[in-house]
Design a protein around this motif. Sequence first.
Motif, PDB file in Angstrom:
ATOM      1  N   GLN A 195       0.849  -1.194   0.000  1.00 40.24           N
ATOM      2  CA  GLN A 195       0.000   0.000   0.000  1.00 40.24           C
ATOM      3  C   GLN A 195       0.890   1.251   0.000  1.00 40.24           C
ATOM      4  O   GLN A 195       1.696   1.442   0.899  1.00 40.24           O
ATOM      5  CB  GLN A 195      -0.911  -0.017   1.225  1.00 40.24           C
ATOM      6  CG  GLN A 195      -1.887  -1.183   1.239  1.00 40.24           C
ATOM      7  CD  GLN A 195      -2.436  -1.430   2.634  1.00 40.24           C
ATOM      8  OE1 GLN A 195      -1.673  -1.634   3.589  1.00 40.24           O
ATOM      9  NE2 GLN A 195      -3.749  -1.405   2.764  1.00 40.24           N
ATOM     10  N   LYS A 196       0.708   2.083  -1.018  1.00 36.22           N
ATOM     11  CA  LYS A 196       1.610   3.221  -1.207  1.00 36.22           C
ATOM     12  C   LYS A 196       1.538   4.199  -0.037  1.00 36.22           C
ATOM     13  O   LYS A 196       2.548   4.815   0.319  1.00 36.22           O
ATOM     14  CB  LYS A 196       1.304   3.949  -2.517  1.00 36.22           C
ATOM     15  CG  LYS A 196       1.095   3.027  -3.723  1.00 36.22           C
ATOM     16  CD  LYS A 196       2.206   1.988  -3.875  1.00 36.22           C
ATOM     17  CE  LYS A 196       1.802   0.914  -4.881  1.00 36.22           C
ATOM     18  NZ  LYS A 196       2.715  -0.239  -4.888  1.00 36.22           N
ATOM     19  N   HIS A 197       0.379   4.323   0.576  1.00 32.76           N
ATOM     20  CA  HIS A 197       0.256   5.270   1.687  1.00 32.76           C
ATOM     21  C   HIS A 197       0.960   4.782   2.947  1.00 32.76           C
ATOM     22  O   HIS A 197       1.062   5.521   3.929  1.00 32.76           O
ATOM     23  CB  HIS A 197      -1.221   5.569   1.994  1.00 32.76           C
ATOM     24  CG  HIS A 197      -2.005   4.394   2.498  1.00 32.76           C
ATOM     25  ND1 HIS A 197      -2.559   3.457   1.667  1.00 32.76           N
ATOM     26  CD2 HIS A 197      -2.313   4.008   3.761  1.00 32.76           C
ATOM     27  CE1 HIS A 197      -3.198   2.552   2.383  1.00 32.76           C
ATOM     28  NE2 HIS A 197      -3.056   2.860   3.663  1.00 32.76           N
TER      29      HIS A 197
ATOM     30  N   VAL B 201      -0.848   6.779  -8.404  1.00 33.30           N
ATOM     31  CA  VAL B 201      -0.341   8.063  -7.920  1.00 33.30           C
ATOM     32  C   VAL B 201      -0.550   9.134  -8.977  1.00 33.30           C
ATOM     33  O   VAL B 201      -0.660   8.838 -10.167  1.00 33.30           O
ATOM     34  CB  VAL B 201       1.168   7.996  -7.557  1.00 33.30           C
ATOM     35  CG1 VAL B 201       1.409   7.018  -6.416  1.00 33.30           C
ATOM     36  CG2 VAL B 201       2.009   7.625  -8.766  1.00 33.30           C
TER      37      VAL B 201
ATOM     38  N   ASP C 258      -2.431   7.667  -1.715  1.00 35.85           N
ATOM     39  CA  ASP C 258      -1.262   7.020  -2.305  1.00 35.85           C
ATOM     40  C   ASP C 258      -0.227   8.039  -2.756  1.00 35.85           C
ATOM     41  O   ASP C 258       0.982   7.855  -2.548  1.00 35.85           O
ATOM     42  CB  ASP C 258      -1.682   6.141  -3.486  1.00 35.85           C
ATOM     43  CG  ASP C 258      -2.418   4.889  -3.039  1.00 35.85           C
ATOM     44  OD1 ASP C 258      -2.090   4.361  -1.959  1.00 35.85           O
ATOM     45  OD2 ASP C 258      -3.308   4.433  -3.772  1.00 35.85           O
ATOM     46  N   THR C 259      -0.678   9.112  -3.389  1.00 33.55           N
ATOM     47  CA  THR C 259       0.243  10.157  -3.838  1.00 33.55           C
ATOM     48  C   THR C 259       0.931  10.813  -2.648  1.00 33.55           C
ATOM     49  O   THR C 259       2.154  11.005  -2.654  1.00 33.55           O
ATOM     50  CB  THR C 259      -0.512  11.210  -4.669  1.00 33.55           C
ATOM     51  OG1 THR C 259      -1.122  10.562  -5.801  1.00 33.55           O
ATOM     52  CG2 THR C 259       0.427  12.306  -5.154  1.00 33.55           C
TER      53      THR C 259
END
Length: 222
Positions: free
Chosen positions: A134-136, A165, A187-188
Motif C-alpha cells: 500500500q503506497k500510503h 499516484v 497514495d500520492t
Amino acid sequence: MDILTDETRRFLAATAPEHDAVQAEMATYADEHGFPIIGPEAGGVLRVLAHLADAKRLFEFGSGFGYSATWFAEGMADDAELYLTEHDAHELDMARDFLDRAGLADRTTFLEGDALDLFEGVDGEFDLVLLDHQKHRYAEAFDLVADRVTEGGVVVADNVMRGPVDFGALTDWSEGKAEALDGADADTRGIAAFLDAVRADPRYETIVLPVGSGLAVSTRVE
C-alpha cells in the motif's frame, strides 16, 4: 501519465534482459489478467542491485505471485533467503507454485497477512527490501526497516512515478510546491512522505529511476 517517450520505452524494452521460462509464464498471466508487474526492464535493475549488494537476505512488502522475487534471486547467492509477503492467499499460493518451478521455493519463506506486521515477526537484518504494498504506508514501512538494512544494502520502492499516484502532483511537489499535494489522494501523499523520509535519513542515499513504474532506490551508506 506516460513517464517516458515512446522511443525511450522501445529502447528500454529492446535492451532489457529476457525472461526465463517461468518468468515468461508469469508475464503472460499478468498480461491476460491485467495484473501489474514490474516487467523485465525494472527486473533487470533488481537483479543488478542484488549483485551489487552481494545480497543474502531479501524481504518484500507485497509480493503478488512472486515475479519481482525471481529477478532479485537471479542476482543473489544460491543459499540466499527470500521472504515474500502477500495478503491475498490465492496470489501467495501462485507464488509458491511459480517459485517452486523456478527452483527457489526451498529458500523462500511465504508469509500471508499484513506485510508490516509480518516484518516485525522476522528477526535479523536484510540486504534487500522491496516496498510494493500500500503506497500510503511506504513511509511507515521504511521506518520499520531503516535500522535493519545492512550497510551497503538497498531499499527499492516501486510505483513512485506511475500507478495509483498523481505523477503531475508529485512533480510539482518535488519542485517545492507544497500546495501541489492539497487534495491529492492517500497514495500520492504516501509516496511523497516516503521520499521525504528516506531523503532525510543521513544513512541513506536515494535516486529515482524512470524504469517500469518508477523505482526509488536507496542504499544504506552508513
